[in-house]
Design a protein around this motif. Sequence first.
Motif, PDB file in Angstrom:
ATOM      1  N   ARG A  53       0.797  -1.231   0.000  1.00  0.00           N
ATOM      2  CA  ARG A  53       0.000   0.000   0.000  1.00  0.00           C
ATOM      3  C   ARG A  53       0.826   1.277   0.000  1.00  0.00           C
ATOM      4  NH1 ARG A  53      -2.828  -4.032   2.162  1.00  0.00           N
ATOM      5  NH2 ARG A  53      -5.108  -4.047   2.078  1.00  0.00           N
ATOM      6  N   ILE A  54       2.100   1.223   0.432  1.00  0.00           N
ATOM      7  CA  ILE A  54       2.838   2.503   0.556  1.00  0.00           C
ATOM      8  C   ILE A  54       4.141   2.558  -0.248  1.00  0.00           C
ATOM      9  CG2 ILE A  54       1.844   2.982   2.846  1.00  0.00           C
ATOM     10  CD1 ILE A  54       4.561   2.311   4.073  1.00  0.00           C
ATOM     11  N   SER A  55       4.511   1.456  -0.918  1.00  0.00           N
ATOM     12  CA  SER A  55       5.840   1.455  -1.564  1.00  0.00           C
ATOM     13  C   SER A  55       5.915   2.368  -2.789  1.00  0.00           C
ATOM     14  CB  SER A  55       6.266   0.036  -1.924  1.00  0.00           C
ATOM     15  OG  SER A  55       5.359  -0.510  -2.830  1.00  0.00           O
ATOM     16  N   SER A  56       4.766   2.848  -3.289  1.00  0.00           N
ATOM     17  CA  SER A  56       4.852   3.800  -4.405  1.00  0.00           C
ATOM     18  C   SER A  56       5.238   5.187  -3.884  1.00  0.00           C
ATOM     19  CB  SER A  56       3.524   3.870  -5.153  1.00  0.00           C
ATOM     20  OG  SER A  56       2.520   4.309  -4.281  1.00  0.00           O
ATOM     21  N   LYS A  57       5.039   5.423  -2.578  1.00  0.00           N
ATOM     22  CA  LYS A  57       5.333   6.757  -2.011  1.00  0.00           C
ATOM     23  C   LYS A  57       6.639   6.799  -1.216  1.00  0.00           C
ATOM     24  CE  LYS A  57       0.868   8.975  -1.749  1.00  0.00           C
ATOM     25  NZ  LYS A  57      -0.246   8.074  -1.490  1.00  0.00           N
ATOM     26  N   TYR A  58       7.033   5.646  -0.651  1.00  0.00           N
ATOM     27  CA  TYR A  58       8.216   5.616   0.221  1.00  0.00           C
ATOM     28  C   TYR A  58       9.186   4.544  -0.253  1.00  0.00           C
ATOM     29  CZ  TYR A  58       5.192   8.198   3.396  1.00  0.00           C
ATOM     30  OH  TYR A  58       4.345   9.133   3.948  1.00  0.00           O
ATOM     31  N   LYS A  59      10.487   4.850  -0.144  1.00  0.00           N
ATOM     32  CA  LYS A  59      11.493   3.840  -0.450  1.00  0.00           C
ATOM     33  C   LYS A  59      11.746   3.035   0.832  1.00  0.00           C
ATOM     34  CE  LYS A  59      15.691   3.220  -3.128  1.00  0.00           C
ATOM     35  NZ  LYS A  59      16.149   2.121  -2.312  1.00  0.00           N
ATOM     36  N   ILE A  60      11.479   1.735   0.741  1.00  0.00           N
ATOM     37  CA  ILE A  60      11.474   0.881   1.947  1.00  0.00           C
ATOM     38  C   ILE A  60      12.602  -0.137   1.879  1.00  0.00           C
ATOM     39  CG2 ILE A  60      10.072  -0.751   3.303  1.00  0.00           C
ATOM     40  CD1 ILE A  60       7.578   0.510   1.915  1.00  0.00           C
ATOM     41  N   SER A  61      13.241  -0.381   3.030  1.00  0.00           N
ATOM     42  CA  SER A  61      14.173  -1.497   3.185  1.00  0.00           C
ATOM     43  C   SER A  61      13.719  -2.316   4.386  1.00  0.00           C
ATOM     44  CB  SER A  61      15.596  -0.992   3.449  1.00  0.00           C
ATOM     45  OG  SER A  61      16.067  -0.274   2.337  1.00  0.00           O
ATOM     46  N   VAL A  62      14.064  -3.607   4.375  1.00  0.00           N
ATOM     47  CA  VAL A  62      13.612  -4.500   5.451  1.00  0.00           C
ATOM     48  C   VAL A  62      14.789  -5.319   5.980  1.00  0.00           C
ATOM     49  CG1 VAL A  62      12.119  -6.481   5.997  1.00  0.00           C
ATOM     50  CG2 VAL A  62      11.278  -4.687   4.469  1.00  0.00           C
ATOM     51  N   ILE A  63      14.870  -5.431   7.301  1.00  0.00           N
ATOM     52  CA  ILE A  63      15.782  -6.388   7.930  1.00  0.00           C
ATOM     53  C   ILE A  63      14.932  -7.461   8.598  1.00  0.00           C
ATOM     54  CG2 ILE A  63      17.502  -6.764   9.745  1.00  0.00           C
ATOM     55  CD1 ILE A  63      18.621  -3.999   9.183  1.00  0.00           C
ATOM     56  N   GLU A  64      15.219  -8.714   8.271  1.00  0.00           N
ATOM     57  CA  GLU A  64      14.470  -9.846   8.820  1.00  0.00           C
ATOM     58  C   GLU A  64      15.300 -10.564   9.868  1.00  0.00           C
ATOM     59  OE1 GLU A  64      11.547 -11.062   8.452  1.00  0.00           O
ATOM     60  OE2 GLU A  64      10.761  -9.815   6.833  1.00  0.00           O
ATOM     61  N   GLY A  65      14.670 -10.960  10.965  1.00  0.00           N
ATOM     62  CA  GLY A  65      15.350 -11.752  11.991  1.00  0.00           C
ATOM     63  C   GLY A  65      14.653 -13.088  12.178  1.00  0.00           C
TER      64      GLY A  65
END
Length: 217
Positions: A53-65
């Motif tokens: 829903r928001i990746s067109s407006k914000y550049k996102i990175s994810v760290i998974e644990g």
Amino acid sequence: MHIIDVNSQILKENSRLAEENKKLFAKYDLHVTNFMSAPGAGKTTVLEETIKRISSKYKISVIEGDLRTSIDSERIEALNIPSYQITTGTVCHLDARMIHNALHDFKLEGSDLLFIENVGNLVCPADFELGEDLKAMVFSVVEGAEKPKKYPVMFHSVEVVLLNKIDLIPYSGVSLEELISNVKEVNPSAKIFPISCRTGEGIDEWIDWFIGKINSK
Ligand SMILES: Nc1nc2c(ncn2[C@@H]2O[C@H](COP(=O)(O)OP(=O)(O)OP(=O)(O)O)[C@@H](O)[C@H]2O)c(=O)[nH]1
Ligand SMILES: [Mg+2]
């Protein structure tokens, strides 16, 4: 006899490193959210639904644990979002050093948002600051309405609680009213969103609140 309180020394050192992470995040002008829950409550699914829903407006990175595997990172990468998998082996939470070390390899320059998905565990992750701006908890309603009373630490530590899988309420016998009342008893100021990643109910409300949070930083 001199007794060394190892636990508080570990947490003190962790807080120091979390402050270092915070400075680095500030340098990149990055908003960081730490998602915590028991195993399987729906953290990765919440991330997927939020990202869509928001990746067109914000550049996102994810760290998974996770203890093992890159299954969750692969789910995130399938959405064309960069993801770095930390495997902790036997450790039941992420800590500030793990995040710090990940940042040697995982470049965050240019990202607006970092989502950290903690190891699935209802207790330990709440004790370890990572340098995040926001602590969010995902709780699957089918885990039971009494859990906030029995496991108060994480409920108490977060700013927002996503009560996920409300589509399963009719099959579970769990009272949503009782669950909400128990969360409020443990954390009166928590923002609470009943949601279903399956039906989409409540997700827009969560996202509106989250975007308000980012903008107020
Ligand atoms: N019915 C229903 N199932 C859901 C919902 N959200 C997630 N699930 C399912 O719950 C299971 C676990 O979801 P995950 O997102 O993998 O949970 P997690 O918290 O990331 O799990 P770990 O990373 O292993 O701790 C999956 O089969 C999801 O499809 C929901 O709102 N309703
Ligand atoms: Mg997951």
